[in-house]
Design an enzyme around this catalytic site. Structure first.
Site, PDB file in Angstrom:
ATOM      1  N   ASP A  43       0.847  -1.194   0.000  1.00  0.00           N
ATOM      2  CA  ASP A  43       0.000   0.000   0.000  1.00  0.00           C
ATOM      3  C   ASP A  43       0.885   1.248   0.000  1.00  0.00           C
ATOM      4  O   ASP A  43       1.542   1.543   1.006  1.00  0.00           O
ATOM      5  CB  ASP A  43      -0.896  -0.019   1.243  1.00  0.00           C
ATOM      6  CG  ASP A  43      -2.109   0.880   1.123  1.00  0.00           C
ATOM      7  OD1 ASP A  43      -2.119   1.756   0.245  1.00  0.00           O
ATOM      8  OD2 ASP A  43      -3.049   0.710   1.919  1.00  0.00           O
ATOM      9  N   ASP A  44       0.917   1.962  -1.112  1.00  0.00           N
ATOM     10  CA  ASP A  44       1.689   3.210  -1.251  1.00  0.00           C
ATOM     11  C   ASP A  44       3.195   2.979  -1.361  1.00  0.00           C
ATOM     12  O   ASP A  44       3.990   3.891  -1.087  1.00  0.00           O
ATOM     13  CB  ASP A  44       1.432   4.181  -0.094  1.00  0.00           C
ATOM     14  CG  ASP A  44       0.055   4.821  -0.143  1.00  0.00           C
ATOM     15  OD1 ASP A  44      -0.737   4.464  -1.029  1.00  0.00           O
ATOM     16  OD2 ASP A  44      -0.234   5.668   0.712  1.00  0.00           O
ATOM     17  N   CYS A  81      -5.564   3.698  -4.022  1.00  0.00           N
ATOM     18  CA  CYS A  81      -5.899   2.434  -3.367  1.00  0.00           C
ATOM     19  C   CYS A  81      -7.204   1.820  -3.858  1.00  0.00           C
ATOM     20  O   CYS A  81      -7.220   0.691  -4.345  1.00  0.00           O
ATOM     21  CB  CYS A  81      -5.902   2.615  -1.855  1.00  0.00           C
ATOM     22  SG  CYS A  81      -6.633   4.149  -1.263  1.00  0.00           S
ATOM     23  N   ARG A  85      -7.550  -1.611  -6.267  1.00  0.00           N
ATOM     24  CA  ARG A  85      -8.113  -2.832  -5.701  1.00  0.00           C
ATOM     25  C   ARG A  85      -9.327  -3.303  -6.487  1.00  0.00           C
ATOM     26  O   ARG A  85      -9.525  -4.511  -6.689  1.00  0.00           O
ATOM     27  CB  ARG A  85      -8.474  -2.597  -4.225  1.00  0.00           C
ATOM     28  CG  ARG A  85      -7.256  -2.610  -3.331  1.00  0.00           C
ATOM     29  CD  ARG A  85      -7.548  -2.076  -1.935  1.00  0.00           C
ATOM     30  NE  ARG A  85      -6.426  -2.336  -1.049  1.00  0.00           N
ATOM     31  CZ  ARG A  85      -5.269  -1.684  -1.079  1.00  0.00           C
ATOM     32  NH1 ARG A  85      -5.077  -0.706  -1.939  1.00  0.00           N
ATOM     33  NH2 ARG A  85      -4.278  -1.999  -0.255  1.00  0.00           N
ATOM     34  N   LYS A 140      -6.423  -5.365   3.840  1.00  0.00           N
ATOM     35  CA  LYS A 140      -7.251  -4.215   3.484  1.00  0.00           C
ATOM     36  C   LYS A 140      -8.224  -4.560   2.365  1.00  0.00           C
ATOM     37  O   LYS A 140      -7.814  -4.957   1.275  1.00  0.00           O
ATOM     38  CB  LYS A 140      -6.324  -3.060   3.070  1.00  0.00           C
ATOM     39  CG  LYS A 140      -7.010  -1.774   2.651  1.00  0.00           C
ATOM     40  CD  LYS A 140      -5.958  -0.701   2.387  1.00  0.00           C
ATOM     41  CE  LYS A 140      -6.550   0.612   1.911  1.00  0.00           C
ATOM     42  NZ  LYS A 140      -5.531   1.665   1.736  1.00  0.00           N
ATOM     43  N   HIS A 142     -11.318  -2.341   1.229  1.00  0.00           N
ATOM     44  CA  HIS A 142     -11.388  -1.009   0.631  1.00  0.00           C
ATOM     45  C   HIS A 142     -11.970  -0.966  -0.772  1.00  0.00           C
ATOM     46  O   HIS A 142     -11.518  -0.204  -1.639  1.00  0.00           O
ATOM     47  CB  HIS A 142     -10.004  -0.347   0.641  1.00  0.00           C
ATOM     48  CG  HIS A 142     -10.108   1.151   0.726  1.00  0.00           C
ATOM     49  ND1 HIS A 142      -9.117   2.008   0.269  1.00  0.00           N
ATOM     50  CD2 HIS A 142     -11.089   1.950   1.207  1.00  0.00           C
ATOM     51  CE1 HIS A 142      -9.483   3.259   0.466  1.00  0.00           C
ATOM     52  NE2 HIS A 142     -10.676   3.239   1.037  1.00  0.00           N
ATOM     53  N   HIS A 225       1.499   2.436   3.936  1.00  0.00           N
ATOM     54  CA  HIS A 225       0.576   3.571   3.951  1.00  0.00           C
ATOM     55  C   HIS A 225       0.680   4.327   5.283  1.00  0.00           C
ATOM     56  O   HIS A 225       0.967   3.731   6.318  1.00  0.00           O
ATOM     57  CB  HIS A 225      -0.847   3.045   3.783  1.00  0.00           C
ATOM     58  CG  HIS A 225      -1.883   4.076   3.451  1.00  0.00           C
ATOM     59  ND1 HIS A 225      -2.305   5.028   4.359  1.00  0.00           N
ATOM     60  CD2 HIS A 225      -2.619   4.287   2.318  1.00  0.00           C
ATOM     61  CE1 HIS A 225      -3.239   5.782   3.804  1.00  0.00           C
ATOM     62  NE2 HIS A 225      -3.447   5.354   2.562  1.00  0.00           N
ATOM     63  N   ASP A 348      -0.209  -0.772  -4.922  1.00  0.00           N
ATOM     64  CA  ASP A 348      -1.485  -0.244  -5.412  1.00  0.00           C
ATOM     65  C   ASP A 348      -1.371   1.110  -6.092  1.00  0.00           C
ATOM     66  O   ASP A 348      -2.283   1.533  -6.800  1.00  0.00           O
ATOM     67  CB  ASP A 348      -2.521  -0.184  -4.287  1.00  0.00           C
ATOM     68  CG  ASP A 348      -2.162   0.776  -3.166  1.00  0.00           C
ATOM     69  OD1 ASP A 348      -1.013   1.257  -3.110  1.00  0.00           O
ATOM     70  OD2 ASP A 348      -3.029   1.046  -2.310  1.00  0.00           O
ATOM     71  N   ASN A 349      -0.300   1.830  -5.872  1.00  0.00           N
ATOM     72  CA  ASN A 349      -0.077   3.121  -6.544  1.00  0.00           C
ATOM     73  C   ASN A 349       1.356   3.539  -6.289  1.00  0.00           C
ATOM     74  O   ASN A 349       2.107   2.846  -5.599  1.00  0.00           O
ATOM     75  CB  ASN A 349      -1.048   4.203  -6.043  1.00  0.00           C
ATOM     76  CG  ASN A 349      -1.284   4.212  -4.555  1.00  0.00           C
ATOM     77  OD1 ASN A 349      -2.372   3.911  -4.082  1.00  0.00           O
ATOM     78  ND2 ASN A 349      -0.247   4.558  -3.793  1.00  0.00           N
ATOM     79  N   LYS A 419       1.373   9.158  -6.283  1.00  0.00           N
ATOM     80  CA  LYS A 419       0.007   8.668  -6.115  1.00  0.00           C
ATOM     81  C   LYS A 419      -0.996   9.782  -6.454  1.00  0.00           C
ATOM     82  O   LYS A 419      -0.737  10.950  -6.197  1.00  0.00           O
ATOM     83  CB  LYS A 419      -0.165   8.240  -4.649  1.00  0.00           C
ATOM     84  CG  LYS A 419      -1.552   7.919  -4.172  1.00  0.00           C
ATOM     85  CD  LYS A 419      -1.511   7.624  -2.673  1.00  0.00           C
ATOM     86  CE  LYS A 419      -2.873   7.387  -2.074  1.00  0.00           C
ATOM     87  NZ  LYS A 419      -2.781   7.083  -0.619  1.00  0.00           N
TER      88      LYS A 419
END
Length: 570
Positions: A43-44, A81, A85, A140, A142, A225, A348-349, A419
């Protein structure tokens, strides 16, 4: 064929009498030719944070997967995110799945912005269950809290449904589904989210073995994240690493990237990126007059110490994720399943610039300890300058912060922006693929452009699963992606259309080596990615016909996939 099947069943029965359950599962999976599948989503995480991509953060377990597998240099996500996803789980562009922005519902008039997976979007779990897989997610979700993972094909879930991040030292946001299933308990001071996500992932794999089914495990870590938090032992190795600052470290990272092969040898270093949040930057006063991140040497000693501490915690968070991935790898190896498990690792990014150069500190009282989760309220955007003894606890249970856009520039070395954006810094992800049984090559790079929508097509291809034409009586949308499997053998992908991007008004189309991109409310920019992946030489004025043609294709795609109309306009 029938005789072979009978012999295989007899052999399995014989082995079941002689071997433990874990070994029998391995034999069964090998017989039916279906690999276990583990998708790990960071994540991130920035493009170059991992040491196997050139970063200074030590990630030996992911490095080991890369050494015995493949690394991709041009794999793209959907810039943030929720959209990523949604695309990962459905094989559709995010807006088609109903999550073009975040998880708020913009209303029925905005089909791409309903904030939850739509009935016509079928998930990986639903598709793979049809092929005999046991399915589980840890971490996660989301993609909307109106429907739980259990309602979308997963047999097991541990993690958080609400908000976009968690306090890694607070277990109260985490839930176990289906209700009544075993959930681990942790002593006071023992809980850490990355560890707990892995604990439950291992439990899910153990249960799948008892069912004698191949498994699909989706591990969606909260790391790295914000709030940036790390176990002290994971961060200890980086106590002095970031004292030299982002300018020197970006230069050193790029040199290593060229050496390991994650970028071309002639790749230049981009300038410190601007961020298109001038109101925030002006209010907090941390940008230079031209809107760029400041030079490290222009900062005073207190500010440098604070920022180095933030990045130390970030590095510890990434290192802790790698340590836990090592636990998963060791478990698969002990069971004899590692070679026939397809592992995909990605982000994710791009790295997170929120909200400005020096980062921000969150207001815990607003929502974090209230159980609603970050994103369930207003975290606030103050920037705290930590000094003295405060520096010793940065990243611990009593601190909640981001690391800022300047360090995000290091994480995204050498690409532009971050991001949220459709420039390379926002959408470029590391992708590691490990599957010794199915991939002959070891330690090689792959340059074929891939996209997060390709994961569904790839897993359908590899498992022989059937992508359904209907889901619960509703016609499904066809897959948008192409299987990555040809790239495993270093062959071209059978892609029939360009790659498209849109998030929060930032747009892009990638067609061969041409990329048309714009920031939110900005003009189209045109780049030849083969010669200028850094996006430094805008060719829009030199090739107006190419701009016009690509823009028309983007418009056609945007109307087809529910990007348009957008709430609030384009």
């Amino acid at each position: 064929m029938k005789a072979k099947h009978i012999f295989g069943c007899l052999l399995t029965a014989l082995l079941a009498c002689q071997l433990g359950g874990d070994q029998v599962t391995t034999v069964v999976a090998a017989q039916i030719g279906k690999p276990n599948i583990v998708v790990i989503l960071a994540d991130d995480l920035g493009y170059s944070d991992l040491s196997c991509y050139g970063g200074e953060i030590n990630t030996p377990n992911l490095d080991g997967l890369a050494k015995n597998g493949l690394r991709f240099t041009q794999f793209y996500n959907s810039a943030r995110c929720c959209p990523t996803r949604a695309a990962l789980l459905t094989g559709l562009y995010p807006h088609q799945a109903g999550i073009g922005m975040m998880t708020g519902d913009a209303g029925a008039q905005y089909a791409g912005y309903r904030g939850t997976l739509q009935p016509y979007a079928v998930t990986l779990a639903e598709v793979l269950k049809g092929a005999g897989y046991r399915t589980a997610i840890s971490g996660k979700w989301h993609v909307g809290d109106k429907l739980s993972p259990i309602e979308r094909g997963f047999d097991d879930f541990y993690g958080f449904l609400r908000g976009y991040a968690v306090d890694s030292f607070d277990a109260r946001m985490m839930i176990r589904l289906p209700e009544g299933k075993p959930q681990r308990s942790y002593k006071q001071g023992e809980y850490f989210a990355t560890d707990a996500i892995t604990d439950h992932a291992l439990d899910f794999v153990a249960e799948a073995r008892t069912k004698q089914q191949p498994f699909f495990l989706y591990v969606a870590y909260q790391a790295p994240h914000f709030p940036v938090q790390s176990r002290a032992d994971d961060a200890a190795a980086y106590a002095k690493t970031y004292d030299k600052g982002w300018d020197k470290l970006r230069e050193e990272r790029l040199a290593r990237m060229k050496k390991v092969g994650s970028v071309a040898k002639n790749t230049p270093l981009t300038p410190r990126s601007k961020i298109h949040m001038p109101d925030v930057a002006k209010r907090l006063g941390s940008m230079t007059e031209d809107g760029n991140n400041p030079p490290w040497d222009a900062l005073n000693a207190d500010r440098r110490a604070d920022l180095a501490g933030r990045m130390k915690a970030y590095a510890g968070m990434v290192a802790g994720m790698d340590r836990n991935i090592g636990r998963l790898i060791a478990d698969l190896k002990r069971s004899g399943e590692l070679d026939n498990t397809l592992i995909l690792f990605l982000s994710d990014n791009g790295a997170c610039a929120e909200w400005e150069s020096f980062g921000f500190d969150m207001n815990r009282a607003a929502n974090v300890r209230a159980g609603t989760g970050i994103g369930g309220g207003t975290p606030g955007l103050p920037n705290v300058l930590h000094r003295g003894a405060q520096l010793e606890t940065l990243g611990g249970a009593d601190s909640l912060f981001s690391y800022g856009s300047a360090w995000a520039g290091l994480s995204n070395t050498p690409w532009r922006l971050y991001k949220h954006y459709s420039h390379e810094g926002g959408i470029s992800s590391p992708l590691i693929v490990h599957w010794p049984t199915g991939i002959k090559s070891r330690g090689q790079w792959r340059n074929q452009p891939g996209h997060i929508v390709d994961v569904m097509a790839t897993l359908v291809d590899i498992t022989g699963a059937t992508y359904p034409k209907e889901r619960a009586g509703v016609a499904t949308q066809p897959m948008e992606g192409a299987s990555l499997r040809p790239a495993f053998a270093n062959q071209p992908l059978a892609r029939k259309a360009p790659l498209f991007f849109e998030h929060d008004g930032s747009r892009a189309i990638r067609d061969g080596n041409w990329k048309l991109v714009s920031p939110r409310a900005g003009e189209w920019e045109l780049y030849n990615i083969a010669a200028d992946r850094n996006e430094l030489n805008n060719l829009a004025t030199k090739h107006p016909d190419k701009v016009k043609a690509l823009a028309a294709r983007w418009d056609e795609w945007a109307n087809r996939t529910h990007v348009l109309p957008r709430p609030g306009g384009r």
